[in-house]
Write an enzyme that holds these catalytic residues in place. Structure first.
Site, short mmCIF file in Angstrom:
data_model
loop_
_atom_site.label_atom_id
_atom_site.label_comp_id
_atom_site.label_asym_id
_atom_site.label_seq_id
_atom_site.Cartn_x
_atom_site.Cartn_y
_atom_site.Cartn_z
N ALA A 221 0.84 -1.20 0.00
CA ALA A 221 0.00 0.00 0.00
C ALA A 221 0.87 1.25 0.00
O ALA A 221 1.34 1.69 1.05
CB ALA A 221 -0.93 -0.01 1.21
N GLU B 216 -1.74 6.93 -2.87
CA GLU B 216 -2.76 7.68 -2.12
C GLU B 216 -3.54 8.53 -3.11
O GLU B 216 -3.09 8.72 -4.25
CB GLU B 216 -2.07 8.59 -1.09
CG GLU B 216 -1.25 7.82 -0.08
CD GLU B 216 -0.65 8.71 1.00
OE1 GLU B 216 -0.79 9.96 0.92
OE2 GLU B 216 -0.03 8.15 1.92
N PHE C 17 -6.27 2.42 -4.69
CA PHE C 17 -5.85 1.53 -5.79
C PHE C 17 -5.03 0.35 -5.28
O PHE C 17 -4.12 -0.12 -5.97
CB PHE C 17 -4.98 2.26 -6.83
CG PHE C 17 -5.65 3.38 -7.58
CD1 PHE C 17 -6.89 3.19 -8.15
CD2 PHE C 17 -5.02 4.60 -7.74
CE1 PHE C 17 -7.50 4.21 -8.86
CE2 PHE C 17 -5.62 5.63 -8.45
CZ PHE C 17 -6.87 5.44 -9.01
N GLU D 21 9.24 -4.79 -9.50
CA GLU D 21 7.90 -4.70 -10.07
C GLU D 21 7.98 -4.44 -11.57
O GLU D 21 7.22 -5.04 -12.35
CB GLU D 21 7.13 -3.58 -9.37
CG GLU D 21 5.65 -3.59 -9.70
CD GLU D 21 4.85 -2.58 -8.88
OE1 GLU D 21 5.46 -1.85 -8.07
OE2 GLU D 21 3.64 -2.52 -9.06
C1 LIG Z 1 -5.52 -1.65 -11.21
C2 LIG Z 1 -4.52 -0.92 -10.36
C3 LIG Z 1 -3.86 -1.57 -9.34
C4 LIG Z 1 -2.95 -0.89 -8.53
N1 LIG Z 1 -2.35 -1.54 -7.49
C5 LIG Z 1 -1.58 -0.84 -6.61
C6 LIG Z 1 -1.05 -1.47 -5.44
O1 LIG Z 1 -1.21 -2.67 -5.23
N2 LIG Z 1 -0.35 -0.71 -4.57
C7 LIG Z 1 -0.13 0.62 -4.78
O2 LIG Z 1 0.51 1.24 -3.94
N3 LIG Z 1 -0.60 1.24 -5.89
C8 LIG Z 1 -1.32 0.55 -6.79
N4 LIG Z 1 -1.82 1.16 -7.91
C9 LIG Z 1 -1.58 2.59 -8.10
C10 LIG Z 1 -0.53 2.87 -9.16
O3 LIG Z 1 0.74 2.59 -8.66
C11 LIG Z 1 -0.72 4.36 -9.52
O4 LIG Z 1 -1.91 4.45 -10.28
C12 LIG Z 1 0.46 4.87 -10.29
O5 LIG Z 1 1.56 5.03 -9.43
C13 LIG Z 1 0.15 6.22 -10.97
O6 LIG Z 1 -0.32 7.12 -10.02
P1 LIG Z 1 -1.64 7.98 -10.30
O7 LIG Z 1 -2.73 7.05 -10.74
O8 LIG Z 1 -1.88 8.84 -9.12
O9 LIG Z 1 -1.28 8.86 -11.57
P2 LIG Z 1 -0.49 10.23 -11.55
O10 LIG Z 1 0.77 10.12 -10.75
O11 LIG Z 1 -1.43 11.33 -11.20
O12 LIG Z 1 -0.11 10.36 -13.08
C14 LIG Z 1 -1.10 10.68 -14.07
C15 LIG Z 1 -0.42 10.65 -15.43
O13 LIG Z 1 0.57 11.72 -15.48
C16 LIG Z 1 1.85 11.14 -15.82
N5 LIG Z 1 2.89 11.86 -15.05
C17 LIG Z 1 3.00 11.94 -13.71
N6 LIG Z 1 4.08 12.64 -13.38
C18 LIG Z 1 4.68 13.01 -14.53
C19 LIG Z 1 5.87 13.76 -14.84
N7 LIG Z 1 6.67 14.24 -13.88
N8 LIG Z 1 6.16 13.96 -16.14
C20 LIG Z 1 5.37 13.45 -17.12
N9 LIG Z 1 4.26 12.73 -16.90
C21 LIG Z 1 3.92 12.51 -15.62
C22 LIG Z 1 1.77 9.67 -15.43
O14 LIG Z 1 2.64 8.88 -16.22
C23 LIG Z 1 0.31 9.34 -15.72
O15 LIG Z 1 0.12 9.03 -17.09
C24 LIG Z 1 -2.69 0.49 -8.77
C25 LIG Z 1 -3.33 1.14 -9.82
C26 LIG Z 1 -4.24 0.46 -10.61
C27 LIG Z 1 -4.93 1.20 -11.72
#
Ligand SMILES: Cc1cc2nc3c(=O)[nH]c(=O)nc-3n(C[C@H](O)[C@H](O)[C@H](O)COP(=O)(O)OP(=O)(O)OC[C@H]3O[C@@H](n4cnc5c(N)ncnc54)[C@H](O)[C@@H]3O)c2cc1C
Length: 283
Positions: free
Chosen positions: A131, A134, A163, A247
């Protein structure tokens, strides 16, 4: 297309091919007949963890002294490739969440913690998840806000995670928390356990991977024993980064398996479907 089998890459040997074959047999017997129905139900039976544990699949790539099957990282990847190849991605995600939840404990945890958690997880008796994410911290991991304040022999945890794969079913949660100041230097990892007072979960609905339970976690003054700290206080970020490398490699193997599945399904379809008087592949 040639009918000759491709030459085997030197990375693979008879032992890896035997393991690959064993995982395929497991998928054919235990997953493929039920996968469609499980997707519709939005879950798969918890018993599958025990079966995968008994078959040694959960333990692939994990050390034998903690109940693993050994075999280093190539075997960790083989498990992901073959489970993906059978086409039910949600089952693979749910079954293999320990692949990201357990390594920080083995890398940084105390011997007592490793012995308490790892054998139970690798046998399928207990489920663990990771986890980190956030509502306001995904890619930007160092921005995590879930806070753990030291109070005597405990940490008091407040915040939210989202997530989280296997977040409903899990017994153990490897949780990233802020124990210090801003940025990556203020993060720690804590082992939170299902049933601790103030800790609750709600399920997230997704457009796919329905069998993989994905949850939002809520921490409301959760008192976690200080001995559940994984590694040193404020040194959690290195554990998180180590995990991300693992990962990423696992995701490569997963995508390779899924791509093979798509290719094989397509090849099969083109030998069944006729258009303009011929099978598709004959065009
Ligand atoms: C089905 C599923 C399972 C998951 N399982 C887990 C889990 O077991 N444990 C856990 O901790 N998390 C989990 N996650 C969360 C996952 O790790 C996050 O969704 C991921 O880290 C992206 O974060 P975010 O969704 O907040 O996107 P954001 O960080 O908001 O990013 C949104 C978009 O902007 C882009 N972006 C962000 N920063 C930049 C930058 N500096 N420059 C250019 N582009 C950028 C990203 O590539 C993305 O396309 C899961 C997510 C899903 C959908």
């Amino acid at each position: 297309m040639s009918n000759q089998p491709s030459p085997r890459h030197p990375m693979y040997d008879d032992a890896t091919e035997t393991v690959r074959e064993q995982i395929r047999r497991f998928c054919a017997a235990e997953i493929e007949p039920h996968g469609e129905a499980w997707e519709e139900d939005g879950t798969f039976p918890r018993e599958l963890y025990l079966k995968a544990g008994a078959a040694g699949i959960l333990g692939l790539g994990f050390p034998e002294e903690y109940g693993g099957a050994g075999g280093e990282i190539l075997y960790y990847c083989l498990a992901r490739e073959e489970l993906s190849r059978c086409g039910f991605a949600g089952v693979r995600v749910g079954l293999m969440a320990h692949g990201i939840g357990l390594p920080p404990i083995l890398a940084l945890g105390t011997e007592e913690m490793r012995q308490r958690v790892a054998p139970a997880v690798l046998s399928g008796e207990k489920i663990i998840c990771l986890a980190i994410s956030e509502p306001d911290a995904g890619s930007d991991v160092a921005n995590i806000r879930t806070a753990a304040r030291r109070d005597g022999d405990h940490y008091v945890v407040n915040g939210q995670k989202t997530f989280i794969s296997s977040g409903m079913r899990a017994d153990y949660y490897t949780v990233a928390v802020r124990t210090g100041g801003e940025g990556m230097g203020g993060l720690s990892l804590l082992l939170v356990e299902k049933g601790m007072e103030g800790f609750s979960q709600t399920e997230l609905k997704k457009s796919g991977w329905w069998t993989s339970d994905t949850a939002t976690l809520y921490f409301d003054d959760v008192r976690v024993p200080a001995e559940n700290l994984i590694g040193e206080e404020n040194h959690g970020f290195m554990g998180i980064m180590h995990n991300f490398n693992l990962e990423r490699l696992g995701i490569v193997a997963t995508v390779l398996g899924a791509t093979k599945c798509c290719f094989e399904e397509t090849a099969r379809y083109t030998t069944q479907r006729k258009t303009f008087g011929k099978y598709l592949r004959e065009h």
